[in-house]
Design a protein around this motif. Structure first.
Motif, PDB file in Angstrom:
ATOM      1  N   GLY A  26       0.802  -1.215   0.000  1.00 45.52           N
ATOM      2  CA  GLY A  26       0.000   0.000   0.000  1.00 45.52           C
ATOM      3  C   GLY A  26       0.839   1.270   0.000  1.00 45.52           C
ATOM      4  N   LEU A  27       0.229   2.345   0.491  1.00 47.62           N
ATOM      5  CA  LEU A  27       0.872   3.648   0.629  1.00 47.62           C
ATOM      6  C   LEU A  27       0.831   4.035   2.107  1.00 47.62           C
ATOM      7  N   PRO A  28       1.595   5.053   2.506  1.00 42.02           N
ATOM      8  CA  PRO A  28       1.533   5.452   3.917  1.00 42.02           C
ATOM      9  C   PRO A  28       0.109   5.756   4.387  1.00 42.02           C
ATOM     10  N   ASP A  29      -0.738   6.252   3.482  1.00 43.29           N
ATOM     11  CA  ASP A  29      -2.112   6.588   3.882  1.00 43.29           C
ATOM     12  C   ASP A  29      -3.170   5.723   3.185  1.00 43.29           C
ATOM     13  N   PHE A  30      -2.750   4.564   2.697  1.00 45.15           N
ATOM     14  CA  PHE A  30      -3.701   3.583   2.139  1.00 45.15           C
ATOM     15  C   PHE A  30      -3.153   2.195   2.475  1.00 45.15           C
ATOM     16  N   GLN A  31      -3.658   1.628   3.564  1.00 46.64           N
ATOM     17  CA  GLN A  31      -3.116   0.383   4.090  1.00 46.64           C
ATOM     18  C   GLN A  31      -4.134  -0.756   4.009  1.00 46.64           C
ATOM     19  N   PHE A  32      -3.620  -1.972   3.903  1.00 46.83           N
ATOM     20  CA  PHE A  32      -4.454  -3.174   3.857  1.00 46.83           C
ATOM     21  C   PHE A  32      -4.282  -3.970   5.147  1.00 46.83           C
ATOM     22  N   GLU A  33      -5.400  -4.440   5.689  1.00 50.10           N
ATOM     23  CA  GLU A  33      -5.399  -5.293   6.879  1.00 50.10           C
ATOM     24  C   GLU A  33      -6.274  -6.513   6.600  1.00 50.10           C
ATOM     25  N   ALA A  34      -6.203  -7.515   7.486  1.00 42.53           N
ATOM     26  CA  ALA A  34      -6.982  -8.740   7.306  1.00 42.53           C
ATOM     27  C   ALA A  34      -7.508  -9.233   8.641  1.00 42.53           C
ATOM     28  N   ILE A  35      -8.715  -9.807   8.599  1.00 45.48           N
ATOM     29  CA  ILE A  35      -9.306 -10.427   9.783  1.00 45.48           C
ATOM     30  C   ILE A  35      -9.791 -11.821   9.408  1.00 45.48           C
ATOM     31  N   PRO A  36      -9.884 -12.748  10.363  1.00 48.86           N
ATOM     32  CA  PRO A  36     -10.345 -14.112  10.067  1.00 48.86           C
ATOM     33  C   PRO A  36     -11.851 -14.132   9.779  1.00 48.86           C
ATOM     34  N   ASP A  37     -12.279 -15.192   9.055  1.00 50.89           N
ATOM     35  CA  ASP A  37     -13.698 -15.317   8.726  1.00 50.89           C
ATOM     36  C   ASP A  37     -14.368 -16.504   9.426  1.00 50.89           C
ATOM     37  N   SER A  38     -13.612 -17.246  10.211  1.00 49.06           N
ATOM     38  CA  SER A  38     -14.064 -18.417  10.982  1.00 49.06           C
ATOM     39  C   SER A  38     -14.338 -19.652  10.127  1.00 49.06           C
ATOM     40  N   LEU A  39     -14.070 -19.580   8.844  1.00 52.03           N
ATOM     41  CA  LEU A  39     -14.231 -20.755   7.987  1.00 52.03           C
ATOM     42  C   LEU A  39     -12.945 -21.574   7.988  1.00 52.03           C
ATOM     43  N   PRO A  40     -13.012 -22.858   7.629  1.00 49.54           N
ATOM     44  CA  PRO A  40     -11.799 -23.689   7.571  1.00 49.54           C
ATOM     45  C   PRO A  40     -10.775 -23.110   6.600  1.00 49.54           C
ATOM     46  N   ASP A  41      -9.497 -23.277   6.915  1.00 47.74           N
ATOM     47  CA  ASP A  41      -8.430 -22.802   6.030  1.00 47.74           C
ATOM     48  C   ASP A  41      -8.525 -23.484   4.677  1.00 47.74           C
ATOM     49  N   SER A  42      -8.192 -22.719   3.635  1.00 46.39           N
ATOM     50  CA  SER A  42      -8.228 -23.264   2.280  1.00 46.39           C
ATOM     51  C   SER A  42      -7.224 -22.518   1.417  1.00 46.39           C
ATOM     52  N   ASP A  43      -6.596 -23.246   0.500  1.00 48.98           N
ATOM     53  CA  ASP A  43      -5.674 -22.638  -0.453  1.00 48.98           C
ATOM     54  C   ASP A  43      -6.286 -22.509  -1.841  1.00 48.98           C
ATOM     55  N   GLU A  44      -7.595 -22.750  -1.956  1.00 51.90           N
ATOM     56  CA  GLU A  44      -8.258 -22.664  -3.253  1.00 51.90           C
ATOM     57  C   GLU A  44      -8.266 -21.229  -3.760  1.00 51.90           C
ATOM     58  N   ASP A  45      -8.100 -21.098  -5.066  1.00 52.39           N
ATOM     59  CA  ASP A  45      -8.132 -19.769  -5.679  1.00 52.39           C
ATOM     60  C   ASP A  45      -9.524 -19.531  -6.254  1.00 52.39           C
ATOM     61  N   ALA A  46     -10.506 -19.443  -5.346  1.00 50.41           N
ATOM     62  CA  ALA A  46     -11.899 -19.276  -5.744  1.00 50.41           C
ATOM     63  C   ALA A  46     -12.685 -18.713  -4.572  1.00 50.41           C
ATOM     64  N   THR A  47     -13.839 -18.124  -4.887  1.00 56.29           N
ATOM     65  CA  THR A  47     -14.709 -17.639  -3.822  1.00 56.29           C
ATOM     66  C   THR A  47     -15.151 -18.806  -2.950  1.00 56.29           C
ATOM     67  N   GLN A  48     -15.187 -18.578  -1.653  1.00 52.53           N
ATOM     68  CA  GLN A  48     -15.586 -19.639  -0.732  1.00 52.53           C
ATOM     69  C   GLN A  48     -17.083 -19.947  -0.857  1.00 52.53           C
ATOM     70  N   ASP A  49     -17.501 -20.980  -0.157  1.00 54.97           N
ATOM     71  CA  ASP A  49     -18.900 -21.369  -0.161  1.00 54.97           C
ATOM     72  C   ASP A  49     -19.754 -20.193   0.334  1.00 54.97           C
TER      73      ASP A  49
END
Length: 386
Positions: free
Chosen positions: A63-86
């Protein structure tokens, strides 16, 4: 930028629904806010955050100093699939407010960072995908900031979703059995929606996903081939299983001199290329807007969510598309492709979509209605002091 400037800058936390189309729409809105002077924290689920890093590289979300990316869990099982989840599991997790605790923890972290460092200002507002409101409204109230709900669908589709409870109460759904899908029952008219005419039961948004089988896609592909016109066909990896399963050798041989088949493309760049004369789309709202603003008429093949309603308006109200029936046959596809690219109806659609393109350009111009609405939203809501 010095500490005083950072500390007083408005800080919007933007959180999309955890699906590709929602992320893209909210990201575009976040960029507009950033251009308006906001510090942005854009929040993906950990699953989608990993997909970005895997696709674009380990530094892609710096990102940029004033445009940052963060992440939070979704409680679904871990997956490495490159597709939208169920979708059902995602909706259930959102409904149960499984996102609330990690989202509140992130907001607390951002506000603590604002106190202990000079890297970001305190959170001043939340921009939430409307489909995430079960927990984002609670979070906004908890920290005492205004919240805007951004629905990443068309107004007509939003109105359609609002009717689903009434449809059930009137006994029109759930469907009695599978025969309702083919016996004309879905043509039942929904006549009580203000300002919306000739809406049928099948036009209402649905979360029952239909499947693109290999046979259907082969049938569609041969329709393209038989049109004898050049085409670019993007087949997403999660649409079918394996290219070889749907593209027989004779199809490849027949079309190799006038086709390009890929698993992904920069859609907006493609649509804005002068050689593109038509767009086959599932009629998602992002794709509909992108095609309209590029001046490209559409062949619509809806199958999920708000796509049926978008298709209805594209084809019947705005005059810029033609619908492919669910029972896809190569002769029908061939006929529609030729009509779109070479026929009189196709020419009328092209003229019509260019009118819509001009209206979109005017609305998003410096003094256009959309630009004015955005300014009002920023000044009257997002910058409002709690």
């Amino acid at each position: 930028m010095d500490f005083t400037e950072v500390a007083t800058k408005p800080h919007a936390v933007c959180i999309p629904g955890p699906a590709q189309s929602h992320i893209k729409a909210v990201l575009k809105f976040a960029k507009l806010l950033h251009h308006s002077g906001f510090h942005i924290t854009f929040v993906n689920t950990e699953f989608n955050h990993k997909r970005f890093l895997k696709s674009l590289g380990p530094n892609s979300l710096d990102g940029l100093p004033d445009f940052q990316f963060e992440a939070i869990p979704d409680s679904l099982p871990d997956s490495d699939e490159d597709a939208t989840q169920d979708v059902t599991l995602l909706c259930e997790s959102i409904r149960k407010q499984n996102f609330l605790v990690p989202f509140l923890a992130l907001l607390a972290k951002l506000n603590n960072d604002a106190i202990s460092t000079s890297s970001n200002p305190p959170v001043t507002c939340i921009v939430s995908d409307g489909f995430m409101s079960t927990f984002t409204i609670t979070a906004a109230e908890e920290i005492g900031v205004p919240i805007v709900l951004f629905y990443t669908i068309a107004a007509c589709s939003f109105m359609g979703i609002k009717q689903l409870r009434a449809v059930v109460e009137k006994g029109l759904a759930p469907l009695k059995d599978e025969s309702c899908l083919t016996n004309g029952y879905l043509e039942t008219v929904i006549d009580w929606i203000p300002g919306m005419r000739d809406i049928r039961l099948r036009d209402l948004p649905t979360f029952l996903r239909t499947t693109n089988s290999d046979d259907i896609l082969v049938e569609f592909g041969w329709g393209l081939a038989n049109s004898r016109l050049p085409f670019f066909w993007v087949i997403r990896p999660d649409l079918v299983i394996g290219e070889s399963a749907i593209l027989p050798p004779e199809f490849v041989a027949e079309t190799k001199e006038r086709s390009l088949i890929a698993g992904w493309c920069p859609q907006e760049q493609v649509l804005n290329h002068p050689s593109v004369g038509g767009f086959l789309t599932h009629s998602g709202w992002n794709s509909t807007v992108e095609s309209l603003t590029a001046g490209v008429p559409m062949l619509c093949w809806p199958f999920f969510g708000d796509q049926q309603m978008d298709c209805r308006y594209t084809c019947n109200e705005w005059g810029i598309g033609m619908e492919i029936s669910n029972d896809v046959k190569r002769d029908e596809v061939e006929k529609l492709v030729k009509e779109l690219m070479e026929g009189e109806k196709g020419k009328k659609m092209k003229n019509k979509v260019m009118e819509w393109k001009k209206l979109a350009e005017e609305a998003t111009g410096p003094h256009g209605s959309s630009s004015t609405n955005l300014d009002n939203l920023v000044n009257q809501v997002l910058l409002r002091k709690s």
